[in-house]
Scaffold this motif. Structure first.
Motif, PDB file in Angstrom:
ATOM      1  N   LEU A 114       0.406  -1.169  -0.436  1.00  0.00           N
ATOM      2  CA  LEU A 114       0.077  -0.013  -0.090  1.00  0.00           C
ATOM      3  C   LEU A 114       0.750   0.727  -0.101  1.00  0.00           C
ATOM      4  O   LEU A 114       1.572   1.535   1.531  1.00  0.00           O
ATOM      5  CB  LEU A 114      -0.622   0.105   1.121  1.00  0.00           C
ATOM      6  CG  LEU A 114      -2.164  -1.111   1.512  1.00  0.00           C
ATOM      7  CD1 LEU A 114      -1.526  -2.424   1.279  1.00  0.00           C
ATOM      8  CD2 LEU A 114      -3.378  -1.154   2.663  1.00  0.00           C
ATOM      9  N   PRO A 115       1.312   1.752  -1.058  1.00  0.00           N
ATOM     10  CA  PRO A 115       1.121   3.580  -1.551  1.00  0.00           C
ATOM     11  C   PRO A 115       0.625   4.695  -0.314  1.00  0.00           C
ATOM     12  O   PRO A 115      -0.857   4.594  -0.418  1.00  0.00           O
ATOM     13  CB  PRO A 115       1.456   3.828  -1.977  1.00  0.00           C
ATOM     14  CG  PRO A 115       1.373   2.191  -3.239  1.00  0.00           C
ATOM     15  CD  PRO A 115       0.161   1.449  -2.892  1.00  0.00           C
ATOM     16  N   ASP A 116       1.584   5.345   0.245  1.00  0.00           N
ATOM     17  CA  ASP A 116       0.858   6.596   0.836  1.00  0.00           C
ATOM     18  C   ASP A 116       1.248   7.550   0.905  1.00  0.00           C
ATOM     19  O   ASP A 116       2.519   7.511   1.552  1.00  0.00           O
ATOM     20  CB  ASP A 116       0.660   5.672   2.296  1.00  0.00           C
ATOM     21  CG  ASP A 116      -0.928   6.847   2.807  1.00  0.00           C
ATOM     22  OD1 ASP A 116      -1.903   6.495   2.777  1.00  0.00           O
ATOM     23  OD2 ASP A 116      -0.585   7.201   4.146  1.00  0.00           O
ATOM     24  N   THR A 117       0.428   8.437   1.452  1.00  0.00           N
ATOM     25  CA  THR A 117       1.018   9.598   1.719  1.00  0.00           C
ATOM     26  C   THR A 117      -0.163  10.632   2.110  1.00  0.00           C
ATOM     27  O   THR A 117      -1.157  10.568   2.087  1.00  0.00           O
ATOM     28  CB  THR A 117       0.921  10.994   0.197  1.00  0.00           C
ATOM     29  OG1 THR A 117       1.851  11.831   1.032  1.00  0.00           O
ATOM     30  CG2 THR A 117       0.209  11.395  -0.178  1.00  0.00           C
ATOM     31  N   PRO A 118       0.043  11.189   3.502  1.00  0.00           N
ATOM     32  CA  PRO A 118      -0.473  11.932   4.169  1.00  0.00           C
ATOM     33  C   PRO A 118      -1.205  13.309   3.468  1.00  0.00           C
ATOM     34  O   PRO A 118      -0.743  14.209   4.394  1.00  0.00           O
ATOM     35  CB  PRO A 118      -0.170  12.425   5.611  1.00  0.00           C
ATOM     36  CG  PRO A 118       1.086  12.052   5.093  1.00  0.00           C
ATOM     37  CD  PRO A 118       1.660  10.904   4.481  1.00  0.00           C
ATOM     38  N   ALA A 119      -1.861  12.723   2.528  1.00  0.00           N
ATOM     39  CA  ALA A 119      -2.110  14.414   2.222  1.00  0.00           C
ATOM     40  C   ALA A 119      -2.866  13.348   0.874  1.00  0.00           C
ATOM     41  O   ALA A 119      -2.815  12.704   0.422  1.00  0.00           O
ATOM     42  CB  ALA A 119      -0.749  14.795   1.669  1.00  0.00           C
ATOM     43  N   LEU A 120      -4.341  15.101   0.410  1.00  0.00           N
ATOM     44  CA  LEU A 120      -4.948  14.481  -0.379  1.00  0.00           C
ATOM     45  C   LEU A 120      -4.762  15.385  -1.323  1.00  0.00           C
ATOM     46  O   LEU A 120      -4.597  16.690  -1.654  1.00  0.00           O
ATOM     47  CB  LEU A 120      -6.506  15.211  -0.489  1.00  0.00           C
ATOM     48  CG  LEU A 120      -7.590  14.606  -1.631  1.00  0.00           C
ATOM     49  CD1 LEU A 120      -7.365  12.958  -1.940  1.00  0.00           C
ATOM     50  CD2 LEU A 120      -8.490  15.908  -1.079  1.00  0.00           C
ATOM     51  N   SER A 121      -3.929  15.001  -2.574  1.00  0.00           N
ATOM     52  CA  SER A 121      -3.234  15.144  -3.963  1.00  0.00           C
ATOM     53  C   SER A 121      -4.184  15.337  -4.934  1.00  0.00           C
ATOM     54  O   SER A 121      -3.363  15.546  -6.466  1.00  0.00           O
ATOM     55  CB  SER A 121      -1.761  15.195  -4.451  1.00  0.00           C
ATOM     56  OG  SER A 121      -1.344  13.983  -3.827  1.00  0.00           O
ATOM     57  N   SER A 122      -4.858  14.824  -4.996  1.00  0.00           N
ATOM     58  CA  SER A 122      -5.636  14.073  -6.627  1.00  0.00           C
ATOM     59  C   SER A 122      -6.497  15.321  -7.127  1.00  0.00           C
ATOM     60  O   SER A 122      -7.399  15.834  -6.133  1.00  0.00           O
ATOM     61  CB  SER A 122      -6.364  12.584  -6.440  1.00  0.00           C
ATOM     62  OG  SER A 122      -5.636  11.493  -6.069  1.00  0.00           O
ATOM     63  N   ASP A 123      -7.028  15.177  -8.547  1.00  0.00           N
ATOM     64  CA  ASP A 123      -7.416  16.302  -9.458  1.00  0.00           C
ATOM     65  C   ASP A 123      -9.759  15.298  -9.220  1.00  0.00           C
ATOM     66  O   ASP A 123      -9.590  14.467  -9.316  1.00  0.00           O
ATOM     67  CB  ASP A 123      -7.531  16.058 -10.296  1.00  0.00           C
ATOM     68  CG  ASP A 123      -8.615  17.336 -11.365  1.00  0.00           C
ATOM     69  OD1 ASP A 123      -9.825  17.927 -10.580  1.00  0.00           O
ATOM     70  OD2 ASP A 123      -8.353  17.133 -12.303  1.00  0.00           O
ATOM     71  N   LEU A 124     -10.385  16.225  -7.958  1.00  0.00           N
ATOM     72  CA  LEU A 124     -11.641  14.937  -7.777  1.00  0.00           C
ATOM     73  C   LEU A 124     -11.766  14.975  -8.944  1.00  0.00           C
ATOM     74  O   LEU A 124     -13.446  14.431  -9.031  1.00  0.00           O
ATOM     75  CB  LEU A 124     -11.362  15.520  -6.210  1.00  0.00           C
ATOM     76  CG  LEU A 124     -10.604  14.947  -4.956  1.00  0.00           C
ATOM     77  CD1 LEU A 124     -11.730  15.685  -3.614  1.00  0.00           C
ATOM     78  CD2 LEU A 124     -10.519  13.423  -5.319  1.00  0.00           C
ATOM     79  N   THR A 125     -12.133  15.544  -9.643  1.00  0.00           N
ATOM     80  CA  THR A 125     -13.723  16.682 -10.568  1.00  0.00           C
ATOM     81  C   THR A 125     -12.869  15.003 -11.240  1.00  0.00           C
ATOM     82  O   THR A 125     -14.675  14.879 -11.471  1.00  0.00           O
ATOM     83  CB  THR A 125     -12.073  17.204 -11.800  1.00  0.00           C
ATOM     84  OG1 THR A 125     -12.222  18.404 -10.635  1.00  0.00           O
ATOM     85  CG2 THR A 125     -13.824  17.650 -12.518  1.00  0.00           C
ATOM     86  N   HIS A 126     -12.072  14.268 -11.825  1.00  0.00           N
ATOM     87  CA  HIS A 126     -12.771  13.135 -12.168  1.00  0.00           C
ATOM     88  C   HIS A 126     -11.392  11.828 -11.658  1.00  0.00           C
ATOM     89  O   HIS A 126     -12.057  10.996 -12.006  1.00  0.00           O
ATOM     90  CB  HIS A 126     -12.217  13.253 -13.883  1.00  0.00           C
ATOM     91  CG  HIS A 126     -12.797  14.008 -14.933  1.00  0.00           C
ATOM     92  ND1 HIS A 126     -14.005  14.103 -14.651  1.00  0.00           N
ATOM     93  CD2 HIS A 126     -12.476  15.666 -15.256  1.00  0.00           C
ATOM     94  CE1 HIS A 126     -14.421  15.116 -16.286  1.00  0.00           C
ATOM     95  NE2 HIS A 126     -13.292  15.750 -15.870  1.00  0.00           N
ATOM     96  N   GLU A 127     -10.947  11.626 -11.129  1.00  0.00           N
ATOM     97  CA  GLU A 127     -10.457  11.424 -10.038  1.00  0.00           C
ATOM     98  C   GLU A 127     -10.399  10.998  -8.856  1.00  0.00           C
ATOM     99  O   GLU A 127     -10.591  11.541  -8.492  1.00  0.00           O
ATOM    100  CB  GLU A 127      -8.488  11.686 -10.750  1.00  0.00           C
ATOM    101  CG  GLU A 127      -8.193  11.800 -12.229  1.00  0.00           C
ATOM    102  CD  GLU A 127      -6.639  12.671 -12.058  1.00  0.00           C
ATOM    103  OE1 GLU A 127      -5.987  12.236 -10.784  1.00  0.00           O
ATOM    104  OE2 GLU A 127      -6.013  12.776 -13.090  1.00  0.00           O
ATOM    105  N   ALA A 128     -10.648   9.520  -8.647  1.00  0.00           N
ATOM    106  CA  ALA A 128     -10.452   9.013  -7.314  1.00  0.00           C
ATOM    107  C   ALA A 128      -9.171   9.151  -6.461  1.00  0.00           C
ATOM    108  O   ALA A 128      -7.870   9.030  -7.658  1.00  0.00           O
ATOM    109  CB  ALA A 128     -10.987   7.101  -6.823  1.00  0.00           C
ATOM    110  N   PRO A 129      -8.999  10.086  -5.724  1.00  0.00           N
ATOM    111  CA  PRO A 129      -7.912   9.609  -4.614  1.00  0.00           C
ATOM    112  C   PRO A 129      -7.388   8.024  -4.455  1.00  0.00           C
ATOM    113  O   PRO A 129      -7.678   6.471  -4.488  1.00  0.00           O
ATOM    114  CB  PRO A 129      -8.104  10.131  -3.293  1.00  0.00           C
ATOM    115  CG  PRO A 129      -8.776  10.310  -3.172  1.00  0.00           C
ATOM    116  CD  PRO A 129     -10.096  10.082  -4.200  1.00  0.00           C
TER     117      PRO A 129
END
Length: 446
Positions: free
Chosen positions: A56-71
């Motif tokens: 499981l990769p992980d980073t403690p931040a939300l960095s996705s473009d939520l318009t079309h992409e899921a985190p």
């Protein structure tokens, strides 16, 4: 035939798959992001294929473009794996945990608890987080690399010392004598360095494998030093056999320089297969996932080919003039593959459907294409195994397990069943309990 067998890990993330738009794929519940039952079901599918571990990769931040992409990350790696541990019995579980923003006592307690809960199937990927968004979540800024890696060495050593703070025979649990544990064998570690410290001990006895197995997914000189001193598994990013072999050799040399046996370190190259009955079917599958993202990738594809490409050309192949002018970029290791596919007459959308911009190699077509790729790299001595990123979990894991794994087994390249019960067993990792005395003392003092 050699008795050497490849090892397999599987990327495990958000409940959808490794492609950022897999949440829209056919037969996928778009609400799987919060459905832990779906995640457990996918882990069970991987275990059915005798995959050695989930990563499981992980980073403690939300960095996705939520318009079309899921985190891309799971809700929380350790809570997710706690659920997976209850729904599986053999597959290993490796989670990323930040050495930059998490204190060593918390890391030690959480990962060892998972290890005990899973009966010795846990692993830890210590990450020196460099995302400014993550730093902001902790009210900090990103430190320079020497400081981040200096802290990482201290955190890892303190965590491992805490894992060994119960001697292996300290837990007695004898109702007849009334003795629960021998307090003389449960001791503080009292370790501290420039950045972190901890007294200990943990409130957790050993697991069936003693303590979690360490992995490394960092690159560069600093990451290589970390891998050489502590890791049993290294996740690499490479697009050629020669580069993979060089990365594997570098990890082994780093282990030897740290006083370890180079065979203690296993190198896993990333792989993002596109599997379908035909190449056309596989490309169609990827194009469906790329509906919203491919147009914006056309200019970057142009950079890879040394061309100025217009997204309006996405459903056309390169012209004869463009093909004559195209040159694979020497700065992008994916460019030769993009150049090769472009010269086969595919449209720009179809070229992107071949996964040429994916962050690992993408074999395209029937299962045999993926199996051939894996066999070639493995038999060339470039890898010890692969970290497989499945595009859409809902059907992709079963396809890999039912079609690729049997081919690898028939060719004598992959095991038929789990030979042991712990992650350390699966990897053939050396026994370790507590801090490895061969690499102790790097930046940490009593």
């Amino acid at each position: 035939m050699s008795s050497r067998r490849m090892l397999l890990g599987m990327q495990f993330g958000n409940g959808y798959g490794a492609q950022v738009t897999s949440w829209r794929a056919p037969n996928v519940d778009p609400k799987n992001y919060t459905d832990i039952d779906a995640v457990v079901r996918y882990a069970q599918a991987a275990e059915r294929g005798k995959i050695q571990f989930l990563f499981l990769p992980d980073t403690p931040a939300l960095s996705s473009d939520l318009t079309h992409e899921a985190p891309q990350m799971t809700l929380d790696p350790l809570l997710t794996l706690a659920a997976v541990a209850r729904g599986t019995s053999r597959i290993g579980m490796v989670a990323t945990g930040s050495t930059t923003f998490i204190e060593p006592y918390n890391l030690a307690r959480q990962f060892k608890a998972l290890d005990v809960m899973s009966h010795g199937r846990a692993g830890w990927n210590p990450a020196t987080t460099s995302d400014p968004n993550a730093a902001a979540n902790f009210g900090q800024t990103i430190a320079e690399r020497p400081e981040r890696y200096g802290r990482a060495h201290e955190v890892i050593q303190i965590v491992q010392a805490l894992w060994g703070s119960w001697e292996e025979d300290a837990w007695i649990a004898d109702p007849t004598t009334g003795i629960f544990a021998d307090p003389a064998k449960v001791r503080p570690v009292n370790l501290g360095g420039q950045y972190v410290s901890s007294r200990g001990p943990l409130p957790i006895p050993p697991s069936e494998q003693g303590q979690p197995v360490l992995f490394s997914a960092g690159g560069g000189e600093y990451g290589l030093t970390l891998a050489g001193r502590y890791a049993s598994g290294v996740i690499g990013s490479t697009f050629s056999i020669d580069d993979a072999r060089a990365q594997r050799d570098a990890a082994r040399e780093a282990a030897g320089a740290a006083g370890r046996d180079p065979d203690e370190v296993k190198f896993f190259a990333g792989l993002m297969p596109a599997i379908a009955p035909t190449v056309r079917d596989a490309v169609e599958r990827r194009m469906l996932l790329g509906t919203n993202t491919f147009p914006q990738r056309v200019p970057y594809l142009g950079q890879m080919l040394g061309l100025r490409l217009d997204p309006r050309q996405i459903d056309e192949p390169l012209t004869a003039e463009q093909l004559a002018a195209a040159r694979p970029s020497p700065y992008d290791p994916r460019a030769p593959r993009a150049f090769e596919v472009a010269n086969q007459g595919w449209t720009l959308r179809e070229i992107l459907g071949h996964g040429v911009i994916d962050y690992h190699p993408t074999p395209v077509g029937p299962a045999s294409v993926t199996a051939d790729h894996m066999q070639e790299w493995f038999e060339a001595g470039a890898v010890d195994g692969f970290w497989v990123s499945i595009d859409t979990y809902e059907d992709g894991i079963d396809t890999f397990v039912d079609e690729v794994v049997p081919l690898l087994q028939e060719r004598g390249l992959f095991h038929e069943d789990y030979e042991g019960k712990t992650l350390r067993d699966h990897l053939g990792a050396a026994p370790q309990y507590g801090l490895d005395p061969r690499v102790s003392g790097v930046g940490v003092a009593h």
